[in-house]
Design a protein around this motif. Structure first.
Motif, PDB file in Angstrom:
ATOM      1  N   SER A 507       8.932  -7.984  -4.142  1.00  0.00           N
ATOM      2  CA  SER A 507       8.706  -8.107  -2.703  1.00  0.00           C
ATOM      3  C   SER A 507      10.061  -8.196  -1.997  1.00  0.00           C
ATOM      4  O   SER A 507      10.797  -9.168  -2.165  1.00  0.00           O
ATOM      5  CB  SER A 507       7.877  -9.361  -2.416  1.00  0.00           C
ATOM      6  OG  SER A 507       7.855  -9.581  -1.031  1.00  0.00           O
ATOM      7  N   VAL A 508      10.394  -7.161  -1.225  1.00  0.00           N
ATOM      8  CA  VAL A 508      11.700  -7.082  -0.566  1.00  0.00           C
ATOM      9  C   VAL A 508      11.872  -8.221   0.439  1.00  0.00           C
ATOM     10  O   VAL A 508      12.921  -8.867   0.511  1.00  0.00           O
ATOM     11  CB  VAL A 508      11.852  -5.709   0.138  1.00  0.00           C
ATOM     12  CG1 VAL A 508      13.187  -5.625   0.879  1.00  0.00           C
ATOM     13  CG2 VAL A 508      11.745  -4.577  -0.892  1.00  0.00           C
ATOM     14  N   THR A 509      10.792  -8.508   1.194  1.00  0.00           N
ATOM     15  CA  THR A 509      10.876  -9.534   2.239  1.00  0.00           C
ATOM     16  C   THR A 509      11.059 -10.941   1.667  1.00  0.00           C
ATOM     17  O   THR A 509      11.608 -11.814   2.306  1.00  0.00           O
ATOM     18  CB  THR A 509       9.614  -9.485   3.123  1.00  0.00           C
ATOM     19  OG1 THR A 509       8.485  -9.266   2.267  1.00  0.00           O
ATOM     20  CG2 THR A 509       9.702  -8.339   4.105  1.00  0.00           C
ATOM     21  N   ASP A 510      10.600 -11.154   0.408  1.00  0.00           N
ATOM     22  CA  ASP A 510      10.800 -12.470  -0.237  1.00  0.00           C
ATOM     23  C   ASP A 510      12.063 -12.470  -1.084  1.00  0.00           C
ATOM     24  O   ASP A 510      12.094 -13.075  -2.162  1.00  0.00           O
ATOM     25  CB  ASP A 510       9.611 -12.817  -1.149  1.00  0.00           C
ATOM     26  CG  ASP A 510       8.317 -12.910  -0.364  1.00  0.00           C
ATOM     27  OD1 ASP A 510       8.391 -13.153   0.856  1.00  0.00           O
ATOM     28  OD2 ASP A 510       7.239 -12.704  -0.948  1.00  0.00           O
ATOM     29  N   GLY A 511      13.090 -11.777  -0.638  1.00  0.00           N
ATOM     30  CA  GLY A 511      14.340 -11.765  -1.392  1.00  0.00           C
ATOM     31  C   GLY A 511      14.178 -11.126  -2.766  1.00  0.00           C
ATOM     32  O   GLY A 511      14.774 -11.565  -3.746  1.00  0.00           O
ATOM     33  N   TYR A 512      13.358 -10.083  -2.829  1.00  0.00           N
ATOM     34  CA  TYR A 512      13.131  -9.332  -4.078  1.00  0.00           C
ATOM     35  C   TYR A 512      12.524 -10.199  -5.184  1.00  0.00           C
ATOM     36  O   TYR A 512      12.838 -10.037  -6.360  1.00  0.00           O
ATOM     37  CB  TYR A 512      14.413  -8.650  -4.570  1.00  0.00           C
ATOM     38  CG  TYR A 512      14.815  -7.443  -3.740  1.00  0.00           C
ATOM     39  CD1 TYR A 512      14.340  -6.177  -4.041  1.00  0.00           C
ATOM     40  CD2 TYR A 512      15.672  -7.578  -2.648  1.00  0.00           C
ATOM     41  CE1 TYR A 512      14.705  -5.067  -3.276  1.00  0.00           C
ATOM     42  CE2 TYR A 512      16.047  -6.478  -1.871  1.00  0.00           C
ATOM     43  CZ  TYR A 512      15.554  -5.225  -2.199  1.00  0.00           C
ATOM     44  OH  TYR A 512      15.907  -4.135  -1.456  1.00  0.00           O
ATOM     45  N   ALA A 513      11.661 -11.144  -4.795  1.00  0.00           N
ATOM     46  CA  ALA A 513      10.944 -11.926  -5.819  1.00  0.00           C
ATOM     47  C   ALA A 513       9.918 -11.021  -6.489  1.00  0.00           C
ATOM     48  O   ALA A 513       9.392 -10.092  -5.863  1.00  0.00           O
ATOM     49  CB  ALA A 513      10.243 -13.114  -5.162  1.00  0.00           C
ATOM     50  N   GLU A 514       9.627 -11.300  -7.779  1.00  0.00           N
ATOM     51  CA  GLU A 514       8.624 -10.497  -8.490  1.00  0.00           C
ATOM     52  C   GLU A 514       7.263 -10.734  -7.838  1.00  0.00           C
ATOM     53  O   GLU A 514       6.824 -11.862  -7.663  1.00  0.00           O
ATOM     54  CB  GLU A 514       8.595 -10.917  -9.970  1.00  0.00           C
ATOM     55  CG  GLU A 514       7.824  -9.960 -10.831  1.00  0.00           C
ATOM     56  CD  GLU A 514       7.905 -10.332 -12.324  1.00  0.00           C
ATOM     57  OE1 GLU A 514       6.908 -10.869 -12.836  1.00  0.00           O
ATOM     58  OE2 GLU A 514       8.962 -10.112 -12.944  1.00  0.00           O
ATOM     59  N   HIS A 515       6.584  -9.641  -7.465  1.00  0.00           N
ATOM     60  CA  HIS A 515       5.311  -9.747  -6.741  1.00  0.00           C
ATOM     61  C   HIS A 515       4.123  -9.586  -7.692  1.00  0.00           C
ATOM     62  O   HIS A 515       3.184 -10.366  -7.670  1.00  0.00           O
ATOM     63  CB  HIS A 515       5.270  -8.677  -5.650  1.00  0.00           C
ATOM     64  CG  HIS A 515       3.977  -8.616  -4.884  1.00  0.00           C
ATOM     65  ND1 HIS A 515       3.654  -9.538  -3.914  1.00  0.00           N
ATOM     66  CD2 HIS A 515       2.931  -7.748  -4.961  1.00  0.00           C
ATOM     67  CE1 HIS A 515       2.455  -9.230  -3.420  1.00  0.00           C
ATOM     68  NE2 HIS A 515       2.005  -8.154  -4.031  1.00  0.00           N
ATOM     69  N   ASN A 516       4.178  -8.571  -8.549  1.00  0.00           N
ATOM     70  CA  ASN A 516       3.109  -8.323  -9.512  1.00  0.00           C
ATOM     71  C   ASN A 516       3.622  -7.457 -10.652  1.00  0.00           C
ATOM     72  O   ASN A 516       4.573  -6.692 -10.482  1.00  0.00           O
ATOM     73  CB  ASN A 516       1.928  -7.600  -8.839  1.00  0.00           C
ATOM     74  CG  ASN A 516       0.782  -8.547  -8.540  1.00  0.00           C
ATOM     75  OD1 ASN A 516       0.545  -9.488  -9.297  1.00  0.00           O
ATOM     76  ND2 ASN A 516       0.078  -8.302  -7.444  1.00  0.00           N
ATOM     77  N   VAL A 517       2.931  -7.560 -11.790  1.00  0.00           N
ATOM     78  CA  VAL A 517       3.283  -6.743 -12.959  1.00  0.00           C
ATOM     79  C   VAL A 517       2.041  -5.957 -13.356  1.00  0.00           C
ATOM     80  O   VAL A 517       0.932  -6.493 -13.357  1.00  0.00           O
ATOM     81  CB  VAL A 517       3.760  -7.640 -14.122  1.00  0.00           C
ATOM     82  CG1 VAL A 517       4.254  -6.789 -15.274  1.00  0.00           C
ATOM     83  CG2 VAL A 517       4.887  -8.560 -13.647  1.00  0.00           C
ATOM     84  N   PHE A 518       2.246  -4.678 -13.679  1.00  0.00           N
ATOM     85  CA  PHE A 518       1.110  -3.789 -13.940  1.00  0.00           C
ATOM     86  C   PHE A 518       1.188  -3.218 -15.354  1.00  0.00           C
ATOM     87  O   PHE A 518       2.136  -2.509 -15.688  1.00  0.00           O
ATOM     88  CB  PHE A 518       1.108  -2.650 -12.910  1.00  0.00           C
ATOM     89  CG  PHE A 518       0.994  -3.144 -11.490  1.00  0.00           C
ATOM     90  CD1 PHE A 518      -0.230  -3.170 -10.846  1.00  0.00           C
ATOM     91  CD2 PHE A 518       2.115  -3.622 -10.807  1.00  0.00           C
ATOM     92  CE1 PHE A 518      -0.338  -3.644  -9.541  1.00  0.00           C
ATOM     93  CE2 PHE A 518       2.011  -4.085  -9.502  1.00  0.00           C
ATOM     94  CZ  PHE A 518       0.779  -4.102  -8.869  1.00  0.00           C
ATOM     95  N   TYR A 519       0.160  -3.541 -16.168  1.00  0.00           N
ATOM     96  CA  TYR A 519       0.089  -3.039 -17.540  1.00  0.00           C
ATOM     97  C   TYR A 519      -1.071  -2.056 -17.647  1.00  0.00           C
ATOM     98  O   TYR A 519      -2.077  -2.205 -16.966  1.00  0.00           O
ATOM     99  CB  TYR A 519      -0.157  -4.188 -18.518  1.00  0.00           C
ATOM    100  CG  TYR A 519       0.931  -5.234 -18.542  1.00  0.00           C
ATOM    101  CD1 TYR A 519       2.054  -5.082 -19.356  1.00  0.00           C
ATOM    102  CD2 TYR A 519       0.835  -6.388 -17.749  1.00  0.00           C
ATOM    103  CE1 TYR A 519       3.052  -6.042 -19.372  1.00  0.00           C
ATOM    104  CE2 TYR A 519       1.821  -7.358 -17.766  1.00  0.00           C
ATOM    105  CZ  TYR A 519       2.933  -7.184 -18.582  1.00  0.00           C
ATOM    106  OH  TYR A 519       3.914  -8.128 -18.602  1.00  0.00           O
ATOM    107  N   GLY A 520      -0.968  -1.065 -18.523  1.00  0.00           N
ATOM    108  CA  GLY A 520      -2.073  -0.113 -18.690  1.00  0.00           C
ATOM    109  C   GLY A 520      -1.653   1.173 -19.382  1.00  0.00           C
ATOM    110  O   GLY A 520      -2.423   1.767 -20.133  1.00  0.00           O
ATOM    111  N   HIS A 521      -0.407   1.593 -19.145  1.00  0.00           N
ATOM    112  CA  HIS A 521       0.047   2.811 -19.834  1.00  0.00           C
ATOM    113  C   HIS A 521       0.240   2.527 -21.325  1.00  0.00           C
ATOM    114  O   HIS A 521       0.589   1.415 -21.716  1.00  0.00           O
ATOM    115  CB  HIS A 521       1.370   3.305 -19.241  1.00  0.00           C
ATOM    116  CG  HIS A 521       1.185   4.101 -17.982  1.00  0.00           C
ATOM    117  ND1 HIS A 521       0.773   5.411 -17.986  1.00  0.00           N
ATOM    118  CD2 HIS A 521       1.351   3.765 -16.673  1.00  0.00           C
ATOM    119  CE1 HIS A 521       0.701   5.847 -16.737  1.00  0.00           C
ATOM    120  NE2 HIS A 521       1.046   4.866 -15.917  1.00  0.00           N
ATOM    121  N   HIS A 522       0.014   3.576 -22.152  1.00  0.00           N
ATOM    122  CA  HIS A 522       0.177   3.418 -23.606  1.00  0.00           C
ATOM    123  C   HIS A 522       1.482   4.015 -24.099  1.00  0.00           C
ATOM    124  O   HIS A 522       1.718   4.084 -25.299  1.00  0.00           O
ATOM    125  CB  HIS A 522      -0.990   4.081 -24.334  1.00  0.00           C
ATOM    126  CG  HIS A 522      -2.306   3.447 -24.001  1.00  0.00           C
ATOM    127  ND1 HIS A 522      -2.581   2.130 -24.280  1.00  0.00           N
ATOM    128  CD2 HIS A 522      -3.408   3.949 -23.386  1.00  0.00           C
ATOM    129  CE1 HIS A 522      -3.800   1.844 -23.857  1.00  0.00           C
ATOM    130  NE2 HIS A 522      -4.320   2.927 -23.309  1.00  0.00           N
TER     131      HIS A 522
END
Length: 597
Positions: A507-522
């Motif tokens: 999240s750019v507005t939160d000082g580049y804090a991690e917003h979410n992580v996406f898993y699914g590709h193999h």
């Protein structure tokens, strides 16, 4: 209903090589034509070639594909000697039979008129041809009489059946059957025999050779009737011939950069089509179907010939014939244009383009398509003029591999071991001693910041200040070596994909804090693109999957399985909030409509 629908397919051109015939398969119903590119068989509507279908079930490069006379099946043969017979009536193209008539490249095939027997020829290790029943594979004769690779085969479409072959041993051979037995050799040619074809009514057979000659024989007895043109039919080798539907005329395609129509009965030339003066204008294939006269140039272009104007084709189909590395979308006057980058010469722009594989492209605010290539240049192409103008190619010190454009005329280029800042098409700053290998770059839509993803798994932020780049000493951690990254259009998020199959959104507005992580590709994820809605983004991976994700909810995703079968997706771009475009190494471009209900 969350299934993405394939709404448009831009098919690849035929894959061609210099000095080798290219077979175009005709459709007994007259609607389609067939050719091959890589592991794909491309089926196109002859009246509207934009309507296309691609068969992708071969594991090896396909050489030839032909419809059965019934129109219900297509047989296609590949370089390993595999022959696949598959259904044409269903979208799934179910496999009916698979055979391996010999080990080695299949170069041509022919069906009997009842669609029950198939002859296959090529460069097998133990034999050069086979003829068998389509539904059991049982042999119905022997293809003998040649001592080198067989290039061409045809079967007379009227009874009594006859079969003919043409070979690199400079001979044609004549067979009777079934079961097909060798009758005699025809040795009128002095060079390789590239193509043999019976007329539709079975009364004649023509042979064409690298010696520039075409001979015509009686279809039933094999007796010589004449040499077209008396001596040589063309000034160069002849790669293909195709009869008119009424059997009275013959179309020929030659390396002398012409195609000709012959009146066979009168032994006279009806038309000569001059296709150009460039080596890429050599003619390697042809098809006469209904009123359509098609030829294939060495450029891969498909030409529709005009009998009334032999110097200008009715239409020329252009496109990609080599694997596509990247693409971008540009909106102009309410219309969207898709630009795709490869390393084949192409249409759409006049002038000289990149001389090597195009590795990255983007459109800047001045409507210029900015591209970088393995030819060590960054090019600015004016999209309103649509020409590749030479002044706008900027040479890099080392090979560029990625770039991003931002407001204010800025471009950030990643070269091997180097980051280059350009402003208004000029290099103005470079950082050399990076201490890591840069792989991907994005510029914040508001300008001022460039995010660079490294092979070391970190994303580093740089601020653009006037004509210099300054490191922000801030780095973000991805979950593996960074392969691509992109800011959302509103600048609120930065999505980063990596070789460890994960997408991380900051999240750019939160000082580049991690917003979410996406898993699914193999498998390794290779490309990422934000939807104009700023809520969804798409990722494409080596697992041949494309996923569309919701930035706030990693659990809800739309999956496009097998977006490009057997080839991973190499580029993604959105035309609008519900339309995603994908490209791949299969040289095709596909458009998908996405819904989130």
């Amino acid at each position: 209903n969350r299934m993405p629908m394939l709404s448009l397919l831009f098919a690849s051109l035929p894959q061609v090589e210099r000095g080798v015939s290219k077979i175009i398969g005709g459709d007994p119903k007259g609607n389609n034509f067939l050719y091959t590119n890589g592991k794909c068989v491309v089926i196109r509507n002859i009246d509207n070639p934009a309507i296309a279908d691609i068969y992708t079930e071969h594991a090896h490069q396909v050489v030839v594909a032909k419809y059965a006379p019934s129109g219900f099946y297509i047989a296609s043969g590949d370089v390993s000697g595999k022959l696949r017979i598959w259904d044409t009536t269903q979208k799934e193209h179910l496999l009916k039979y698979e055979y391996q008539p010999f080990a080695g490249k299949i170069k041509d095939l022919a069906w009997t008129e009842d669609s029950k027997r198939i002859a296959v020829v090529g460069e097998g290790r133990e034999k050069f041809g086979a003829v068998f029943l389509w539904d059991s594979g049982s042999s119905v004769g022997e293809i003998t009489g040649h001592n080198k690779v067989i290039n061409s085969v045809d079967i007379k479409q009227t009874r009594p059946y006859r079969l003919a072959t043409g070979s690199d041993d400079n001979c044609a051979a004549f067979f009777e059957g079934p079961p097909f037995k060798f009758k005699f050799t025809i040795s009128d040619h002095t060079r390789f025999v590239n193509c043999v074809r019976f007329s539709p009514d079975g009364n004649r057979i023509a042979t064409a050779s690298a010696d520039g000659q075409i001979f015509v024989y009686d279809g039933k007895t094999g007796e010589k009737v004449c040499a077209l043109g008396g001596g040589k039919a063309h000034d160069g080798g002849i790669y293909a011939i195709s009869w008119s539907p009424d059997s009275s005329q013959l179309l020929s395609a030659s390396g002398d950069k012409t195609a000709k129509i012959w009146d066979v009965g009168a032994n006279s030339i009806v038309n000569t089509f001059n296709m150009g003066s460039n080596v890429l204008d050599q003619q390697l294939g042809c098809l006469w179907q209904k009123d359509h006269l098609l030829t294939i140039s060495l450029s891969g272009y498909i030409n529709y010939l005009d009998k009334n104007n032999p110097n200008k084709p009715l239409r020329v189909i252009k496109g990609h014939s080599k694997s596509i590395q990247c693409l971008t979308v540009h909106k102009n006057g309410g219309k969207s244009y898709i630009y795709s980058g490869s390393n084949d010469e192409n249409d759409g722009f006049s002038g000289k383009g990149h001389t090597n594989q195009v590795s990255r492209m983007a459109v800047d605010e001045m409507d210029q398509l900015v591209t970088c290539s393995m030819d060590d240049t960054v090019r600015y192409t004016n999209l309103s003029k649509r020409d590749y103008s030479g002044q706008d190619a900027v040479k890099m010190d080392v090979q560029p591999k990625c770039l991003a454009v931002g407001p204010g005329g800025y471009t950030v280029v990643l070269c091997i071991g180097q980051i280059v800042l350009m402003k208004d098409k000029k290099k103005c700053f470079a950082i050399d001693d990076l201490g890591y290998e840069p792989e991907a770059v994005a510029i914040h839509p508001g300008g001022g910041t460039a995010a660079v993803g490294g092979a070391d798994g970190n994303v580093r932020l740089y601020s653009i200040q006037g004509t210099s780049l300054k490191s922000d000493e801030k780095s973000l951690e991805a979950k593996g070596p960074v392969t691509d990254l992109a800011y959302s259009h509103d600048g609120a998020f930065l999505a980063v994909c990596d070789a460890n199959k994960v997408v991380t959104v900051f999240s750019v507005t939160d000082g580049y804090a991690e917003h979410n992580v996406f898993y699914g590709h193999h498998a390794k994820i290779v490309c990422i693109a934000w939807s104009p809605d700023n809520e969804h983004f798409a990722s494409g991976g080596m697992d041949m999957m494309v996923y569309v994700w919701n930035v706030s909810d990693p659990e809800t995703r739309v999956k496009i399985p097998d977006a490009h079968r057997l080839h991973h997706v190499s580029g993604l771009a959105w035309l609008d909030e519900h339309t995603l475009v994908t490209t791949s190494h299969d040289a095709s471009v596909k458009e998908w409509s996405i819904s989130y209900n």
